[in-house]
Design a protein around this motif. Structure first.
Motif, PDB file in Angstrom:
ATOM      1  N   THR A 179       5.277   3.254  11.160  1.00 41.34           N
ATOM      2  CA  THR A 179       3.886   3.042  10.777  1.00 41.34           C
ATOM      3  C   THR A 179       3.702   3.206   9.275  1.00 41.34           C
ATOM      4  OG1 THR A 179       3.132   3.868  12.928  1.00 41.34           O
ATOM      5  CG2 THR A 179       1.506   3.782  11.158  1.00 41.34           C
ATOM      6  N   GLU A 180       4.280   4.278   8.734  1.00 38.21           N
ATOM      7  CA  GLU A 180       4.194   4.506   7.292  1.00 38.21           C
ATOM      8  C   GLU A 180       4.825   3.354   6.523  1.00 38.21           C
ATOM      9  OE1 GLU A 180       4.329   9.297   6.507  1.00 38.21           O
ATOM     10  OE2 GLU A 180       6.186   8.301   7.112  1.00 38.21           O
ATOM     11  N   ARG A 181       5.955   2.909   7.028  1.00 39.96           N
ATOM     12  CA  ARG A 181       6.672   1.834   6.352  1.00 39.96           C
ATOM     13  C   ARG A 181       5.807   0.569   6.282  1.00 39.96           C
ATOM     14  NH1 ARG A 181      11.338   1.090   9.566  1.00 39.96           N
ATOM     15  NH2 ARG A 181      12.166   2.968   8.570  1.00 39.96           N
ATOM     16  N   GLU A 182       5.023   0.311   7.320  1.00 38.25           N
ATOM     17  CA  GLU A 182       4.219  -0.907   7.365  1.00 38.25           C
ATOM     18  C   GLU A 182       3.226  -0.970   6.218  1.00 38.25           C
ATOM     19  OE1 GLU A 182       0.853  -3.097  10.203  1.00 38.25           O
ATOM     20  OE2 GLU A 182       1.743  -1.184  10.811  1.00 38.25           O
ATOM     21  N   TYR A 183       2.412   0.079   6.066  1.00 37.48           N
ATOM     22  CA  TYR A 183       1.389  -0.031   5.034  1.00 37.48           C
ATOM     23  C   TYR A 183       1.898   0.322   3.642  1.00 37.48           C
ATOM     24  CZ  TYR A 183       0.529   4.829   6.694  1.00 37.48           C
ATOM     25  OH  TYR A 183       0.658   6.129   7.115  1.00 37.48           O
ATOM     26  N   ILE A 184       2.991   1.052   3.552  1.00 35.53           N
ATOM     27  CA  ILE A 184       3.574   1.300   2.232  1.00 35.53           C
ATOM     28  C   ILE A 184       4.202   0.015   1.693  1.00 35.53           C
ATOM     29  CG2 ILE A 184       5.475   2.469   1.040  1.00 35.53           C
ATOM     30  CD1 ILE A 184       4.724   4.966   2.670  1.00 35.53           C
ATOM     31  N   LEU A 185       4.847  -0.739   2.575  1.00 33.55           N
ATOM     32  CA  LEU A 185       5.402  -2.026   2.158  1.00 33.55           C
ATOM     33  C   LEU A 185       4.290  -2.997   1.762  1.00 33.55           C
ATOM     34  CD1 LEU A 185       8.347  -2.646   4.669  1.00 33.55           C
ATOM     35  CD2 LEU A 185       8.476  -2.079   2.238  1.00 33.55           C
ATOM     36  N   LYS A 237      -8.337  -2.423   3.293  1.00 27.29           N
ATOM     37  CA  LYS A 237      -9.129  -3.605   3.631  1.00 27.29           C
ATOM     38  C   LYS A 237      -8.402  -4.477   4.656  1.00 27.29           C
ATOM     39  CE  LYS A 237     -11.353  -7.618   1.469  1.00 27.29           C
ATOM     40  NZ  LYS A 237     -11.603  -8.338   0.187  1.00 27.29           N
ATOM     41  N   LYS A 238      -7.073  -4.610   4.519  1.00 32.49           N
ATOM     42  CA  LYS A 238      -6.299  -5.469   5.410  1.00 32.49           C
ATOM     43  C   LYS A 238      -5.994  -4.805   6.754  1.00 32.49           C
ATOM     44  CE  LYS A 238      -4.052  -8.383   1.935  1.00 32.49           C
ATOM     45  NZ  LYS A 238      -2.758  -8.856   1.361  1.00 32.49           N
ATOM     46  N   LEU A 239      -5.725  -3.499   6.740  1.00 32.77           N
ATOM     47  CA  LEU A 239      -5.306  -2.823   7.969  1.00 32.77           C
ATOM     48  C   LEU A 239      -6.441  -2.128   8.703  1.00 32.77           C
ATOM     49  CD1 LEU A 239      -1.878  -1.259   6.873  1.00 32.77           C
ATOM     50  CD2 LEU A 239      -2.337  -3.467   7.974  1.00 32.77           C
ATOM     51  N   GLU A 242      -9.127   2.609  10.238  1.00 30.28           N
ATOM     52  CA  GLU A 242      -8.444   3.565  11.118  1.00 30.28           C
ATOM     53  C   GLU A 242      -7.133   4.094  10.521  1.00 30.28           C
ATOM     54  OE1 GLU A 242      -7.565  -0.672  12.525  1.00 30.28           O
ATOM     55  OE2 GLU A 242      -9.308   0.528  11.930  1.00 30.28           O
ATOM     56  N   VAL A 243      -6.613   3.444   9.481  1.00 29.84           N
ATOM     57  CA  VAL A 243      -5.351   3.921   8.879  1.00 29.84           C
ATOM     58  C   VAL A 243      -5.607   4.875   7.708  1.00 29.84           C
ATOM     59  CG1 VAL A 243      -4.232   1.750   9.514  1.00 29.84           C
ATOM     60  CG2 VAL A 243      -5.093   2.047   7.181  1.00 29.84           C
ATOM     61  N   LYS A 244      -6.865   5.118   7.400  1.00 30.09           N
ATOM     62  CA  LYS A 244      -7.188   5.950   6.239  1.00 30.09           C
ATOM     63  C   LYS A 244      -6.522   7.320   6.292  1.00 30.09           C
ATOM     64  CE  LYS A 244     -11.712   4.128   4.763  1.00 30.09           C
ATOM     65  NZ  LYS A 244     -13.149   4.485   4.586  1.00 30.09           N
ATOM     66  N   LYS A 245      -6.601   7.967   7.434  1.00 27.96           N
ATOM     67  CA  LYS A 245      -6.072   9.318   7.564  1.00 27.96           C
ATOM     68  C   LYS A 245      -4.558   9.333   7.390  1.00 27.96           C
ATOM     69  CE  LYS A 245      -6.103  13.336  10.631  1.00 27.96           C
ATOM     70  NZ  LYS A 245      -6.554  13.878  11.949  1.00 27.96           N
ATOM     71  N   ASP A 246      -3.867   8.426   8.095  1.00 27.73           N
ATOM     72  CA  ASP A 246      -2.407   8.376   7.998  1.00 27.73           C
ATOM     73  C   ASP A 246      -1.958   7.956   6.600  1.00 27.73           C
ATOM     74  OD1 ASP A 246      -2.091   9.166  10.609  1.00 27.73           O
ATOM     75  OD2 ASP A 246      -1.971   7.128  11.400  1.00 27.73           O
ATOM     76  N   TYR A 247      -2.690   7.010   6.019  1.00 29.47           N
ATOM     77  CA  TYR A 247      -2.351   6.537   4.675  1.00 29.47           C
ATOM     78  C   TYR A 247      -2.498   7.680   3.663  1.00 29.47           C
ATOM     79  CZ  TYR A 247      -2.133   3.338   0.675  1.00 29.47           C
ATOM     80  OH  TYR A 247      -1.774   2.688  -0.482  1.00 29.47           O
TER      81      TYR A 247
END
Length: 320
Positions: A179-185, A237-239, A242-247
């Motif tokens: 999951t981390e890899r997805e939005y970090i990439l 904006k793209k994801l 709901e990803v704010k906390k993990d990001y």
């Protein structure tokens, strides 16, 4: 020749200082809008620091002349600068040494020669430091494993980053979850798509040329912060929210306390981690009208500070 180039960079640095202060103030006014707008305003500063001339405009808000130091100042009997600000002129002109006809060289010529030599030495030190840092990083990346495309996994790095110019590569730590890899990439790919890796390299070279100006250092680091924040917002904006906390959690985990004083790499965890987390958690997609009005305001601001006051533009034959 070197002294004339040095004087031209002093002029550009002086003018850009006012624009840097303006952009820092504008960031406060644009605090609630997407960070891509304050990030875009730094291009005005970059222009001022690179380009030795500009166009004249009645809309210019520069409070000073763009060429306060004459190229012939070393030949003046009584050396003077003309910034357009009386008290500043008086303060500087009072300490400039007068010409000494009986001497073969004017005192001011010696000052400018020493200044130009120190300027070159400072540039060399920064470039050597950056190159050395890059060499050590390259050694750490030798054990990297190709993940896919231009993405590599390395067990020797603590934060993801983009490195390279024409064929940029993304390096990520080995301990990331899927999951981390997805939005970090996505974050790093956004940097590449926007050519941020090239912009940062250009900004660093400009910093090297104006290393003597503390406001340019402030601009270099604050513009890097705006760059990262605008990229963070693109990911959210793209994801989705709901990803704010993990990001934010990843930002905290992958944060690096060391600022990278160089043009490359462009690191994910670099910068003001606390400020970026706060910005991510508070981010809301702006309405069309907010975007429209911000574009209009930023365009007007850019025009007002990209141009010189009327009858003040002087074309430099040595740099043009």
């Amino acid at each position: 020749m070197l002294d004339k180039i040095f004087l031209q960079f002093l002029n550009m640095s002086f003018t850009a200082s006012f624009v840097i202060v303006f952009v820092l103030f504008a960031r406060l006014l644009l605090k609630k809008v997407p960070k891509i707008f304050p990030y875009a305003l730094w291009s005005v500063v970059l222009f001022r620091l690179i380009c030795p001339f500009s166009f004249e405009s009645m809309f210019s808000l520069l409070p000073t002349k763009a060429q306060p130091i004459s190229q012939d100042i070393v030949y003046m009997q009584i050396p003077q600068i003309d910034t357009g600000i009386t008290y500043l002129n008086n303060a500087v002109n009072s300490i400039l040494p007068a010409a000494t006809p009986q001497a073969s060289v004017n005192p001011l010529q010696i000052w400018i020669f020493i200044g130009s030599v120190l300027w070159i030495v400072g540039i060399a030190i920064l470039l050597i430091y950056s190159f050395t840092t890059l060499v050590f990083l390259a050694k750490k990346l030798k054990t990297s494993i190709l993940f896919r495309d231009n993405i590599f996994i390395s067990p020797n790095i603590a934060t993801p980053f983009v490195i390279g110019i024409f064929s940029p590569k993304i390096y990520i730590p080995a301990n990331l979850s899927n999951t981390e890899r997805e939005y970090i990439l996505l974050h790093e790919q956004t940097h590449i798509k926007r050519l941020d890796h090239i912009i940062k390299l250009l900004s660093f070279f400009v910093l090297c040329l104006h290393w003597f100006n503390p406001l340019v250092w402030v601009g270099f680091f604050v513009s890097g912060k705006d760059m990262e924040m605008s990229c963070d917002e693109t990911v959210i904006k793209k994801l989705g929210n709901e990803v704010k906390k993990d990001y934010s959690s990843s930002l905290l985990t992958l944060a690096t306390s060391k600022r990278i004083v160089g043009g490359t790499p462009l690191a994910f965890g670099e910068g003001d981690t606390k400020g970026r987390i706060k910005n991510v958690l508070n981010y809301k997609k702006p309405s069309f009208w907010i975007i429209f009005m911000t574009v209009v305001v930023c365009t007007i601001m850019a025009v007002c500070f990209l141009t010189n006051p009327i009858n003040d533009s002087v074309l430099n034959p040595y740099l043009v």
